[in-house]
Design a protein around this motif. Structure first.
Motif, PDB file in Angstrom:
ATOM      1  N   SER A 159      75.107  41.769   9.780  1.00 31.51           N
ATOM      2  CA  SER A 159      74.587  43.386   9.621  1.00 31.51           C
ATOM      3  C   SER A 159      73.491  43.059  10.033  1.00 31.51           C
ATOM      4  O   SER A 159      73.052  44.557  10.446  1.00 31.51           O
ATOM      5  CB  SER A 159      74.026  42.450   7.777  1.00 31.51           C
ATOM      6  N   SER A 160      73.123  42.082  11.428  1.00 37.83           N
ATOM      7  CA  SER A 160      72.446  42.647  12.387  1.00 37.83           C
ATOM      8  C   SER A 160      72.752  42.626  13.732  1.00 37.83           C
ATOM      9  O   SER A 160      73.376  41.344  13.813  1.00 37.83           O
ATOM     10  CB  SER A 160      71.176  41.871  11.929  1.00 37.83           C
ATOM     11  N   LEU A 161      72.084  43.448  14.371  1.00 43.71           N
ATOM     12  CA  LEU A 161      72.719  42.499  16.164  1.00 43.71           C
ATOM     13  C   LEU A 161      72.580  41.962  17.074  1.00 43.71           C
ATOM     14  O   LEU A 161      73.257  41.013  17.805  1.00 43.71           O
ATOM     15  CB  LEU A 161      72.446  44.155  16.771  1.00 43.71           C
ATOM     16  N   LEU A 162      70.634  41.440  15.801  1.00 45.68           N
ATOM     17  CA  LEU A 162      70.302  40.333  16.725  1.00 45.68           C
ATOM     18  C   LEU A 162      70.974  38.995  16.090  1.00 45.68           C
ATOM     19  O   LEU A 162      70.665  37.740  16.911  1.00 45.68           O
ATOM     20  CB  LEU A 162      68.940  40.519  15.705  1.00 45.68           C
ATOM     21  N   THR A 163      72.448  39.366  15.325  1.00 48.33           N
ATOM     22  CA  THR A 163      73.179  37.298  15.252  1.00 48.33           C
ATOM     23  C   THR A 163      74.056  37.900  16.248  1.00 48.33           C
ATOM     24  O   THR A 163      75.027  36.791  15.629  1.00 48.33           O
ATOM     25  CB  THR A 163      72.686  37.746  13.514  1.00 48.33           C
ATOM     26  N   ASN A 164      74.572  39.123  16.614  1.00 48.34           N
ATOM     27  CA  ASN A 164      75.795  39.359  17.012  1.00 48.34           C
ATOM     28  C   ASN A 164      76.071  38.705  18.335  1.00 48.34           C
ATOM     29  O   ASN A 164      75.213  39.207  20.140  1.00 48.34           O
ATOM     30  CB  ASN A 164      76.079  41.056  16.998  1.00 48.34           C
ATOM     31  N   ARG A 165      76.249  37.247  19.088  1.00 50.12           N
ATOM     32  CA  ARG A 165      76.533  36.824  20.100  1.00 50.12           C
ATOM     33  C   ARG A 165      77.181  37.354  20.973  1.00 50.12           C
ATOM     34  O   ARG A 165      76.426  38.268  22.135  1.00 50.12           O
ATOM     35  CB  ARG A 165      77.459  35.886  19.820  1.00 50.12           C
ATOM     36  N   ALA A 166      77.791  38.685  20.827  1.00 50.27           N
ATOM     37  CA  ALA A 166      78.793  39.265  21.879  1.00 50.27           C
ATOM     38  C   ALA A 166      77.314  40.250  22.172  1.00 50.27           C
ATOM     39  O   ALA A 166      77.276  40.744  24.106  1.00 50.27           O
ATOM     40  CB  ALA A 166      80.131  40.210  21.855  1.00 50.27           C
ATOM     41  N   PHE A 167      76.413  41.107  21.709  1.00 52.90           N
ATOM     42  CA  PHE A 167      75.903  42.028  21.470  1.00 52.90           C
ATOM     43  C   PHE A 167      74.951  41.070  22.388  1.00 52.90           C
ATOM     44  O   PHE A 167      74.481  42.060  23.330  1.00 52.90           O
ATOM     45  CB  PHE A 167      75.312  42.885  20.786  1.00 52.90           C
ATOM     46  N   LEU A 168      73.705  40.074  22.244  1.00 54.36           N
ATOM     47  CA  LEU A 168      73.188  39.884  22.932  1.00 54.36           C
ATOM     48  C   LEU A 168      73.551  39.402  24.261  1.00 54.36           C
ATOM     49  O   LEU A 168      72.752  39.583  25.467  1.00 54.36           O
ATOM     50  CB  LEU A 168      73.258  38.294  21.970  1.00 54.36           C
ATOM     51  N   GLN A 169      74.781  38.768  24.846  1.00 50.15           N
ATOM     52  CA  GLN A 169      75.970  38.553  26.040  1.00 50.15           C
ATOM     53  C   GLN A 169      75.541  39.660  26.637  1.00 50.15           C
ATOM     54  O   GLN A 169      74.916  39.440  27.434  1.00 50.15           O
ATOM     55  CB  GLN A 169      76.855  38.352  25.648  1.00 50.15           C
ATOM     56  N   LEU A 170      75.901  41.083  26.115  1.00 50.93           N
ATOM     57  CA  LEU A 170      75.487  42.354  27.116  1.00 50.93           C
ATOM     58  C   LEU A 170      74.647  42.980  26.992  1.00 50.93           C
ATOM     59  O   LEU A 170      74.163  42.655  28.307  1.00 50.93           O
ATOM     60  CB  LEU A 170      76.573  42.657  25.679  1.00 50.93           C
ATOM     61  N   ALA A 171      73.432  42.657  26.164  1.00 50.32           N
ATOM     62  CA  ALA A 171      71.857  43.070  26.590  1.00 50.32           C
ATOM     63  C   ALA A 171      70.859  41.946  28.018  1.00 50.32           C
ATOM     64  O   ALA A 171      70.922  42.051  28.575  1.00 50.32           O
ATOM     65  CB  ALA A 171      71.244  42.901  25.541  1.00 50.32           C
ATOM     66  N   LEU A 172      72.023  40.224  26.961  1.00 50.47           N
ATOM     67  CA  LEU A 172      71.657  39.909  28.423  1.00 50.47           C
ATOM     68  C   LEU A 172      72.201  40.517  30.464  1.00 50.47           C
ATOM     69  O   LEU A 172      71.399  39.874  31.121  1.00 50.47           O
ATOM     70  CB  LEU A 172      71.426  37.807  28.285  1.00 50.47           C
ATOM     71  N   ASN A 173      73.090  40.372  29.986  1.00 57.81           N
ATOM     72  CA  ASN A 173      73.403  40.977  31.357  1.00 57.81           C
ATOM     73  C   ASN A 173      72.737  41.957  32.203  1.00 57.81           C
ATOM     74  O   ASN A 173      72.609  42.251  33.109  1.00 57.81           O
ATOM     75  CB  ASN A 173      75.144  41.010  31.552  1.00 57.81           C
ATOM     76  N   VAL A 174      72.375  43.071  31.506  1.00 55.20           N
ATOM     77  CA  VAL A 174      71.477  44.055  31.434  1.00 55.20           C
ATOM     78  C   VAL A 174      70.448  43.693  32.058  1.00 55.20           C
ATOM     79  O   VAL A 174      69.639  44.406  33.333  1.00 55.20           O
ATOM     80  CB  VAL A 174      72.002  45.192  30.258  1.00 55.20           C
ATOM     81  N   VAL A 175      70.049  43.147  30.858  1.00 59.33           N
ATOM     82  CA  VAL A 175      68.047  42.846  31.184  1.00 59.33           C
ATOM     83  C   VAL A 175      68.065  41.576  32.570  1.00 59.33           C
ATOM     84  O   VAL A 175      67.039  41.682  33.313  1.00 59.33           O
ATOM     85  CB  VAL A 175      67.694  41.656  29.816  1.00 59.33           C
ATOM     86  N   LEU A 176      68.994  40.534  32.503  1.00 53.60           N
ATOM     87  CA  LEU A 176      69.034  40.119  33.470  1.00 53.60           C
ATOM     88  C   LEU A 176      69.067  40.853  35.417  1.00 53.60           C
ATOM     89  O   LEU A 176      68.821  40.275  36.244  1.00 53.60           O
ATOM     90  CB  LEU A 176      70.513  38.850  33.621  1.00 53.60           C
ATOM     91  N   PHE A 177      69.732  41.575  35.478  1.00 55.71           N
ATOM     92  CA  PHE A 177      69.882  42.682  36.299  1.00 55.71           C
ATOM     93  C   PHE A 177      68.301  43.646  36.588  1.00 55.71           C
ATOM     94  O   PHE A 177      69.032  44.067  37.925  1.00 55.71           O
ATOM     95  CB  PHE A 177      71.207  42.988  37.330  1.00 55.71           C
TER      96      PHE A 177
END
Length: 364
Positions: free
Chosen positions: A91-109
């Motif tokens: 029910s939460s994006l904060l526990t969605n591993r795929a979303f967190l990976q996607l967000a990390l790839n954005v933040v990383l650059f």
């Protein structure tokens, strides 16, 4: 290969690559802005940490023994599909591993886009293009198994990562535009002029960085020679020994420095950071040649030649330490070679005179 060894190898290789890449970029910034403010210096330090982190992220963890070859992911929307699929299980994006990976790839650059804008003065499109190029290099490195170092790819080549990384660089460039906009405002309204060299204070930092630039040039020549030898062997079947390649690279590096010193009394590293020479009066042409020979042999030129000698390491160390002592302790931060040649370094900056001043000076 265990995790500790993998980490050390990745960081060591990353630091070396970072050093060789950043020094030319710092030289370009030095020539463009005339030096480093504390803010710019911290910016370049941040850039160094960023590229080391990217390098380690690309390689780590290295495979330990047998591993499964990874097939490329060509659909850039696969990561979005994974987010939607896993969201149905949580029910939460904060526990969605795929979303967190996607967000990390954005933040990383994001830092890359910001630094390209803030340090290099690139526009939004150019900064975004830099982010895409770096991301593509990362993905190709993974796709080729670190360019053939491993039999096949041990990490995924993912076109989705190209999209998210480039998006991060774009966001960072926009932030950089907002932050740096005031500093650059009004520059486009200035009339075009011509570049002139203006004397400035000779600083220890500029002197030391000139020495670092000389050593970097030496390393780049050796790397280029090694890559050439690999191409000759791999493509044309010409077997070139490592010792011969190393010797040839050292001779080439020495000759490049010799041309620079005999032409103007300064090394390539000094030219890079806009250091000129104020030479003592010499009697005739041969006197100038003698002084510049001393400048060459008791500086980076002698340091390079000593590497050709089997027992030259100790003398290289002594020469390097002596050069550092002279840089710190002598007036105007002269090196040993400059002191022996009776030469004094003169720092300059390039400034653009306004068009009306240029026209006025030409009609005097």
């Amino acid at each position: 290969m265990n995790i500790a060894v993998s980490t050390v190898l990745a960081l060591t290789a990353g630091l070396l690559l970072n050093f060789l890449v950043l020094v030319p970029l710092i030289v370009a910034s030095y020539r463009r802005s005339g030096g480093f403010s504390r803010t710019r210096f911290l910016g370049w330090v941040a850039a160094g940490f960023f590229f080391v982190a990217i390098w380690a992220y690309t390689l780590f963890p290295l495979p330990d023994g047998a591993y499964t070859c990874r097939s490329p992911i060509w659909n850039p929307l696969d990561s979005v599909t994974d987010v939607i699929r896993l969201q149905g299980e949580s029910s939460s994006l904060l526990t969605n591993r795929a979303f967190l990976q996607l967000a990390l790839n954005v933040v990383l650059f994001v830092p890359l886009g910001f630094l390209a804008r803030a340090l290099l003065g690139l526009g939004i499109l150019a900064s975004t293009a830099v982010g895409f190029a770096v991301s593509l290099l990362v993905e190709v490195t993974q796709l080729t198994g670190v360019f053939g170092a491993f039999p096949c790819a041990y990490r995924f080549f993912d076109t989705g990562d190209l999209v998210t990384n480039t998006t991060g660089a774009l966001l960072g460039a926009i932030v950089g535009l907002l932050v740096m906009g005031r500093a650059h405002r009004g520059a486009a309204d200035r009339l075009p002029g011509e570049l002139i060299e203006v004397p400035v204070e000779m600083t220890l930092g500029r002197r030391l960085f000139a020495m670092v630039a000389d050593l970097t040039m030496l390393g780049l020549v050796q790397i280029l020679a090694s890559l050439t030898a690999l191409v000759l062997q791999g493509v044309f079947g010409v077997d070139v020994s490592a010792s011969w390649t190393r010797s040839l690279s050292l001779v080439v590096a020495f000759l490049l420095q010799a041309v620079s010193v005999y032409a103007g009394g300064v090394t390539l590293g000094e030219r890079a950071v806009l250091i000129r020479a104020r030479e003592a009066e010499a009697v005739g042409f041969m006197g100038i040649i003698a002084r510049r020979t001393a400048r060459l042999l008791f500086g980076i030129g002698g340091f390079t030649l000593l590497a050709l000698w089997e027992f030259g390491g100790l003398l290289q160390f002594v020469l390097g330490v002596t050069a550092l002592v002279f840089a710190f302790r002598s007036s105007e931060h002269r090196g040993l070679g400059q002191w022996l040649a009776g030469s004094r370094p003169r720092a300059v900056e390039r400034e653009e005179r306004e068009a009306r001043d240029v026209v006025r000076s030409r009609h005097r």
